[in-house]
Design an enzyme around this catalytic site. Structure first.
Site, short mmCIF file in Angstrom:
data_model
loop_
_atom_site.label_atom_id
_atom_site.label_comp_id
_atom_site.label_asym_id
_atom_site.label_seq_id
_atom_site.Cartn_x
_atom_site.Cartn_y
_atom_site.Cartn_z
N GLY A 54 0.80 -1.20 0.00
CA GLY A 54 0.00 0.00 0.00
C GLY A 54 0.84 1.27 0.00
O GLY A 54 1.97 1.27 0.50
N SER A 55 0.30 2.34 -0.55
CA SER A 55 0.94 3.64 -0.43
C SER A 55 0.73 4.16 1.00
O SER A 55 -0.02 3.59 1.79
CB SER A 55 0.34 4.61 -1.44
OG SER A 55 0.62 4.20 -2.76
N GLY A 56 1.41 5.25 1.31
CA GLY A 56 1.36 5.79 2.67
C GLY A 56 2.52 5.36 3.53
O GLY A 56 2.66 5.80 4.67
N HIS A 57 3.38 4.46 2.97
CA HIS A 57 4.53 3.95 3.72
C HIS A 57 5.84 4.47 3.12
O HIS A 57 6.89 3.88 3.36
CB HIS A 57 4.53 2.43 3.71
CG HIS A 57 3.30 1.81 4.27
ND1 HIS A 57 2.84 2.08 5.54
CD2 HIS A 57 2.40 0.94 3.72
CE1 HIS A 57 1.72 1.40 5.76
NE2 HIS A 57 1.43 0.72 4.67
N ASP A 110 -2.52 -8.31 0.55
CA ASP A 110 -1.33 -8.46 -0.30
C ASP A 110 -1.17 -9.92 -0.74
O ASP A 110 -0.86 -10.18 -1.91
CB ASP A 110 -0.09 -8.00 0.46
CG ASP A 110 -0.06 -6.50 0.65
OD1 ASP A 110 0.13 -5.78 -0.33
OD2 ASP A 110 -0.23 -6.04 1.79
N HIS A 219 -0.29 0.21 9.91
CA HIS A 219 -1.59 0.78 9.55
C HIS A 219 -2.36 1.25 10.78
O HIS A 219 -3.55 1.55 10.69
CB HIS A 219 -2.43 -0.25 8.79
CG HIS A 219 -1.73 -0.87 7.65
ND1 HIS A 219 -1.08 -2.08 7.74
CD2 HIS A 219 -1.55 -0.44 6.37
CE1 HIS A 219 -0.54 -2.38 6.57
NE2 HIS A 219 -0.81 -1.40 5.73
#
Length: 332
Positions: A54-57, A110, A219
């Site tokens: 995921g993006s945001g990492h 994932d 998350h």
């Protein structure tokens, strides 16, 4: 919510487009996909490597793209797995004829999507396999996982597999060495604040000004304990001792250390934590071969950190020492 964005629905696209426009000599974005690829990929005869999640990492997972590490990074929406069509596009883009290995963290979404993409690629005649990273020792099962989560230690798996592939080792050897790194990897993290996902527009969870969460996931998944804020030395010793005990590490062994910031923790504080980690390992007769400090896998603007230990033998140490030159990481 205060964020430097345009429209919530465009954050991933515009991030990747910004990277491509500012670093066109290094990477290219695949049209219509959340995928960044090395400018020179595919490399004939070299095992292709992709990492994703995921993006945001950020800088995970596009920040690992470059010589000595990954050939492509595939992103999902914020805190969301990439979809199989995006993963498949990344696999195809880096296939130089020697097979492709995908590396991702152990989250249910994932696993489902990368497995599906792998089967789709195999149906088209590609040689594809997977390394799943589950380095977080805090909890066995959580909101997003069956089994242990993967967190910032993923960097070490990418580094080891990337070096093996850059040395033009065969597919089975690159796969085995990447899995060896994953098996000798332990991490644990903590959080001081929440973060705000753009699509939600509000903090993911609430935590008191004088509180911290030990074992928090990337998350915002619950950890093992919410407690009053403690001095950095105590926090560092708790994180490193839990990680070391899970091996367990013994005196005389050698490790690599990663002190990872979650997005809003200054380097000053990361090095204070790192100081205590180094002191703990020295006191227990454990040698540090290499140390890495900074942001490798963040959680938007969350404050906090994680500590990762990679247990080394001569083979893994040699691969860890191999040069790498990515958008956000350079080792000569």
């Amino acid at each position: 919510m205060k964020k430097l964005i345009n429209r919530v629905e465009d954050v991933v696209t515009e991030t990747l487009e910004g990277i491509e426009r500012l670093h066109p000599e290094r990477v290219r974005k695949l049209p219509d996909f959340y995928v960044l690829v090395r400018r020179d990929a595919p490399v004939a005869g070299k095992v292709g490597l992709i990492a994703g999640g995921g993006s945001g990492h950020e800088p995970a997972f596009w920040g690992c793209v470059g010589p000595g590490m990954m050939d492509a990074g595939v992103q999902g929406d914020v805190f969301t797995s990439p979809t199989p069509d995006h993963i498949l596009a990344a696999l195809k883009a880096v296939d130089g004829g020697a097979g492709v290995i995908q590396i991702y963290n152990n989250y249910t979404g994932d696993i489902l999507n990368f497995d599906m993409a792998q089967e789709m690629a195999r149906a088209e005649g590609m040689k594809v396999d997977t390394i799943v990273v589950n380095d977080d020792v805090a909890v066995e099962n959580s909101t997003y996982t069956v089994g242990r989560r993967g967190i910032a230690g993923n960097f070490f798996v990418q580094k080891i597999a990337g070096a093996a592939a850059a040395r033009l080792m065969p597919f089975e050897r690159v796969l085995a060495l990447g899995k060896k790194a994953a098996e000798n990897l332990r991490s644990m993290g903590m959080a001081l604040t929440s973060c705000t996902v753009p699509a939600k527009g509000a903090p993911t969870f609430s935590i008191g000004e004088d509180e911290m969460e030990i074992g928090m996931g990337l998350h915002g998944e619950p950890g093992i304990e919410r407690t009053k804020l403690r001095p950095a030395n105590e926090v560092a010793e708790l994180l490193v001792s839990k990680a070391a005990a899970d091996f367990p590490l013994k005196g005389g062994e050698t490790v690599a250390v990663l002190i990872n910031g979650l997005g809003a923790t200054p380097l000053m504080e990361l090095y204070i934590v790192g100081r205590a980690v180094a002191d703990y390992l020295k006191a227990h007769g454990i040698k540090i071969h290499r140390s890495y400090v900074g942001e490798f896998a963040t959680s938007m603007e969350m404050a906090g950190c994680s500590v990762s230990l990679l247990r080394l033998d001569d083979e893994l140490a040699s691969l860890l020492d191999y040069p790498a030159d990515t958008l956000t990481f350079k080792q000569v």
